[in-house]
Design a protein around this motif. Structure first.
Motif, mmCIF file in Angstrom:
data_model
loop_
_atom_site.group_PDB
_atom_site.id
_atom_site.type_symbol
_atom_site.label_atom_id
_atom_site.label_comp_id
_atom_site.label_asym_id
_atom_site.label_seq_id
_atom_site.Cartn_x
_atom_site.Cartn_y
_atom_site.Cartn_z
ATOM 1 N N ASN A 1 5.940 -13.601 7.821
ATOM 2 C CA ASN A 1 5.545 -12.365 7.332
ATOM 3 C C ASN A 1 6.274 -10.606 8.241
ATOM 4 O O ASN A 1 5.064 -11.092 8.504
ATOM 5 N N TYR B 1 5.421 -8.248 7.181
ATOM 6 C CA TYR B 1 4.748 -7.249 6.937
ATOM 7 C C TYR B 1 3.634 -6.743 7.782
ATOM 8 O O TYR B 1 3.257 -5.700 7.976
ATOM 9 N N ASN C 1 8.481 -10.133 4.379
ATOM 10 C CA ASN C 1 8.062 -8.875 3.910
ATOM 11 C C ASN C 1 8.102 -9.112 2.816
ATOM 12 O O ASN C 1 8.129 -8.392 1.653
ATOM 13 N N ASP D 1 3.786 -8.133 1.110
ATOM 14 C CA ASP D 1 2.272 -7.223 1.025
ATOM 15 C C ASP D 1 1.555 -7.422 0.234
ATOM 16 O O ASP D 1 -0.088 -6.812 0.317
ATOM 17 N N ASN E 1 7.789 -6.056 -0.132
ATOM 18 C CA ASN E 1 6.750 -5.415 0.682
ATOM 19 C C ASN E 1 6.244 -3.716 0.245
ATOM 20 O O ASN E 1 5.432 -3.418 0.770
#
Length: 766
Positions: free
Chosen positions: A216, A218, A294, A296, A342
């Motif tokens: 990931n 992010y 990606n 969040d 994201n």
């Protein structure tokens, strides 16, 4: 149910399917005369313990030692060893089993699968109930084609029958620990032995942890892994040879990020514009592909499940056998899913599910060896399924969805569905031994089911006060809804007629006709019901007609099994899961008529005292004969003036690879000091497949082949034996997908399979 392999046989050897029965043969006549010969296999495909050579069903059997040798510990791994099998896996709820290309129905809380899964003779109402580490397994049987005549629920595609190791009146145990890349750690243990002269017990436990293999970007975390653990306890009461009582209880849990989806395709570019990429840019999202995401928000699933069953077997006068199986199981699934971006488009979206089931089965089996033998039974099944459908939109929801500003931004929507199922069945199957070489089998089952359901959605919460088009969109996507009471009533017959010819002592031929049905289902999410009406939430029954012809041979002095069969299946009212682009939700539907036809091959060759080779494969041509109201693929649905539906008649069915081949080899030898080195390897290959029901050209799953190898050393120590091995899974580091999924704005996402993983295992059996 036991699979009797001698120690000299390779732990990775697969016993292959048996074809139709003939007049019972004295076991001593077929017993192997040396340790270079293949051993007989015992199964319960006809609800009694029999040599697999006497069973009128095409099947593949894998014993527990083979699963361990090839490290096939998860449901989704089984397609690397069995022909005509597909497993679509995203997470424990969105998992499904397909046999011969039929049954690919993930995430359908209001529908049973076309391929049934049984654990210790108990039907599992959800495929996710089998998504735990498959440890302490005695054997697995894959029965292909309709099996509703004798099994507890009608199964139009086939059955995966899982049997765990029973308690033993001889003390024994096993402990094992494995370490591998990506933080893989697995510990497992089992112990069994007598508690008295008439009571034996067994307990087995495991814990598996892995970090995952998807980065990931992010926050730098790794996703796709997590923790799974479970325990199973058993007691076996056997006061005499005429009665035994087996009690089982198990508990499993999972806390993982299973189901993390990677971007497979951004979808079509139409008139120079790719909608997914354009809207991603509008909300400021950064897209990544491959083993990267990606996200969040959190990506997590929690699963808690367990069950208990009580199986009693009485041998009555004149050698009749009466069997009673009483069972209860429960399954809880709770997800937290990101929107694949994201940025704050959605904060959480998904469906939680709570399932409870009860079942009772009674069977009476006549003795074998007569001119006519049979099994009669009755079955009751009750299931209570509740789910919650939730969506928490973020402040960028309208930009991403192309809806009027204020319609969805910061709005929360929660819906609830429930369906209660009561199923009653009477069944019977008999075999007439017409001549010493010819058998005729006939089976009949009648199943009556009633389903009571309801689907509701609460009024939306949050968001700004809106009017006009924004208010209309909010009402259509998230508005309050109540379906009222929904009902389904159905009577489903199942039939089987088969003929077996004992051509000679080692060759069997067979032909069979069968019909299977399963009841309709209920969409447990609102979808388009506010416009189309509550009845649109109901779908009809699925009906399958199947014809088979095959042959089984045992050649080269019982060193080679070579089996093949042809099949032709037509399914009316095929039940599947489609995607609604307008409401961004999945829904159940009857997808017209499907034809599945093909050839299956199984072979095992005991090449020498230490070398065993296996090869199985299938050619399946699975297509819609008619499906004229199908969902349109993104390249059509996103065009201006797109039709409401498309005609997919003649198209291939989702998830059905036309070609499947699996090969394995095991070689072991003895050293002068008593040590035993061994080498194992297997190769699993499948051709490309349609990735989603709409058959988009943007969602074709590429074909792939996986190579797994291991090397180890065994020896004796104290009163037991030790085993240390080094293994490499997906040795060529092939990137492949276990399933694909429709995403908003024409994109397609998928769950990646495990990358190359190096590890080692140490084990001690005593």
């Amino acid at each position: 149910m036991n699979l009797h392999y001698s120690r000299c046989l390779s732990a990775s050897a697969l016993s292959l399917f048996s074809l139709l029965p003939v007049t019972p043969v004295n076991a001593s006549e077929l017993a192997p005369s040396s340790d270079t010969q293949l051993q007989p296999v015992t199964v319960e495909a006809r609800r009694r313990s029999e040599d697999a050579q006497q069973v009128p069903t095409a099947m593949t059997v894998i014993e527990g030692q083979a699963l361990e040798a090839q490290r096939l510990y998860r449901l989704q791994d089984l397609q690397q060893a069995m022909p005509s099998l597909g497993v679509a896996f995203m997470n424990p709820r969105q998992a499904s089993l397909s046999i011969r290309g039929l049954g690919n129905n993930p995430a359908s809380d209001g529908l049973e699968g076309s391929a049934g899964i049984y654990l210790d003779n108990v039907y599992l109402g959800r495929p996710g109930m089998a998504v735990f580490d498959l440890l302490d397994i005695e054997q697995m049987e894959l029965l292909r084609g309709p099996q509703g005549t004798l099994f507890g629920k009608n199964t139009t595609a086939g059955v995966l029958n899982i049997t765990t190791r029973p308690p033993s009146f001889t003390a024994q145990g096993s402990v094992a620990s494995s370490l591998g890349e990506d933080g893989y750690v697995q510990n497992r243990a089992s112990f069994s032995g007598p508690l008295s002269d008439t009571l034996a017990g067994r307990i087995a436990a495991y814990r598996t942890h892995e970090n995952g293999y998807v980065e990931n970007q992010y926050n730098g975390n790794t996703l796709g892994g997590g923790m799974r653990q479970g325990v199973r306890g058993q007691l076996l009461f056997k006061p005499n040879e005429d009665f035994n009582l087996r009690w089982l209880a198990d508990y499993n849990e999972e806390d993982s990020s299973a189901g993390t989806r990677s971007l497979f395709s951004t979808g079509p570019t139409i008139n120079g514009v790719n909608r997914y990429e354009q809207r991603a840019a509008d909300v400021g999202a950064r897209l990544v592909t491959g083993r990267r995401v990606n996200l969040d928000a959190d990506q997590n699933v929690k699963v808690y499940q367990g069950g208990t069953s009580l199986e009693a077997n009485w041998t009555l006068p004149n050698d009749f056998t009466l069997t009673s199986i009483t069972a209860y199981r429960w399954w809880d699934f709770t997800p937290h899913n990101d929107d694949e971006l994201n940025v704050d488009v959605m904060q959480n979206v998904g469906q939680s599910a709570r399932d409870k089931q009860y079942s009772q089965e009674l069977r009476l089996a006549s003795p074998l060896g007569e001119h006519f033998d049979y099994v009669l039974g009755a079955y009751y099944f009750r299931q209570q399924m509740d789910n919650s459908v939730f969506t928490y939109y973020g402040p960028l929801a309208d930009t991403w969805n192309g809806t009027p500003q204020g319609a969805l931004n910061n709005v929360s929507s929660i819906g609830n569905g429930s369906v209660d199922t009561d199923s009653f069945a009477l069944f019977g199957q008999g075999t007439w031994h017409l001549t010493p070489k010819l058998d005729f089998s006939l089976g009949l089952r009648g199943t009556y089911e009633r389903k009571q359901a309801s689907v509701t959605r609460d009024a939306p919460i949050g968001g700004a006060t809106v009017s006009g088009s924004a208010a209309a969109v909010r009402a259509s996507r998230t508005g309050a809804y109540d379906s009222g009471d929904l009902s389904l009533y159905s009577f489903s017959p199942s039939l089987l007629a088969s003929l077996a010819w004992h051509i000679d002592e080692r060759t069997l031929g067979y032909a069979s006709l069968s019909h299977g049905e399963k009841s309709g289902g209920v969409n447990l999410s609102v979808a388009s019901a506010p416009v189309a009406g509550a009845d649109s939430l109901l779908i009809g029954s699925e009906r399958a007609n199947d014809a088979e012809i095959g042959v089984k041979t045992t050649l080269l002095d019982q060193r080679l099994l070579l089996n093949a069969n042809l099949f032709w299946t037509v399914v009316h009212g095929y039940q599947t899961n489609a995607y609604d682009d307008a409401n961004l939700t999945s829904y159940l539907t009857n997808a017209g008529t499907v034809r599945s036809r093909g050839l299956e091959l199984d072979s095992t060759f005991r090449a020498s005292r230490g070398l065993t080779l296996n090869l199985n494969g299938s050619w399946n041509d699975v297509r819609y004969l008619s499906y004229d109201d199908a969902p349109c693929p993104a390249e059509v649905a996103l065009r201006p003036g797109a039709p409401a539906s498309c005609d997919l008649s003649g198209h291939a069915v989702v998830g059905a690879s036309k070609w499947i081949a699996n090969a394995s080899a095991n070689y072991q030898w003895n050293l002068d000091n008593g040590l035993q080195p061994y080498l194992t390897g297997n190769y699993a290959w499948r051709s490309h497949a349609v990735g989603t029901v709409d058959d988009s050209r943007e969602a074709r799953v590429p074909g792939y082949g996986l190579v797994n190898v291991s090397a180890g050393l065994r020896g004796d120590w104290a009163t037991g034996g030790w085993d240390v091995s080094l293994w490499l899974k997906n040795a060529l580091d092939k990137t492949y997908y276990t399933t694909l999924w429709n995403s908003p704005n024409g994109a397609y996402t998928g769950v990646l399979g495990t990358p190359r993983t190096l590890g080692m295992t140490a084990r001690y059996d005593f």
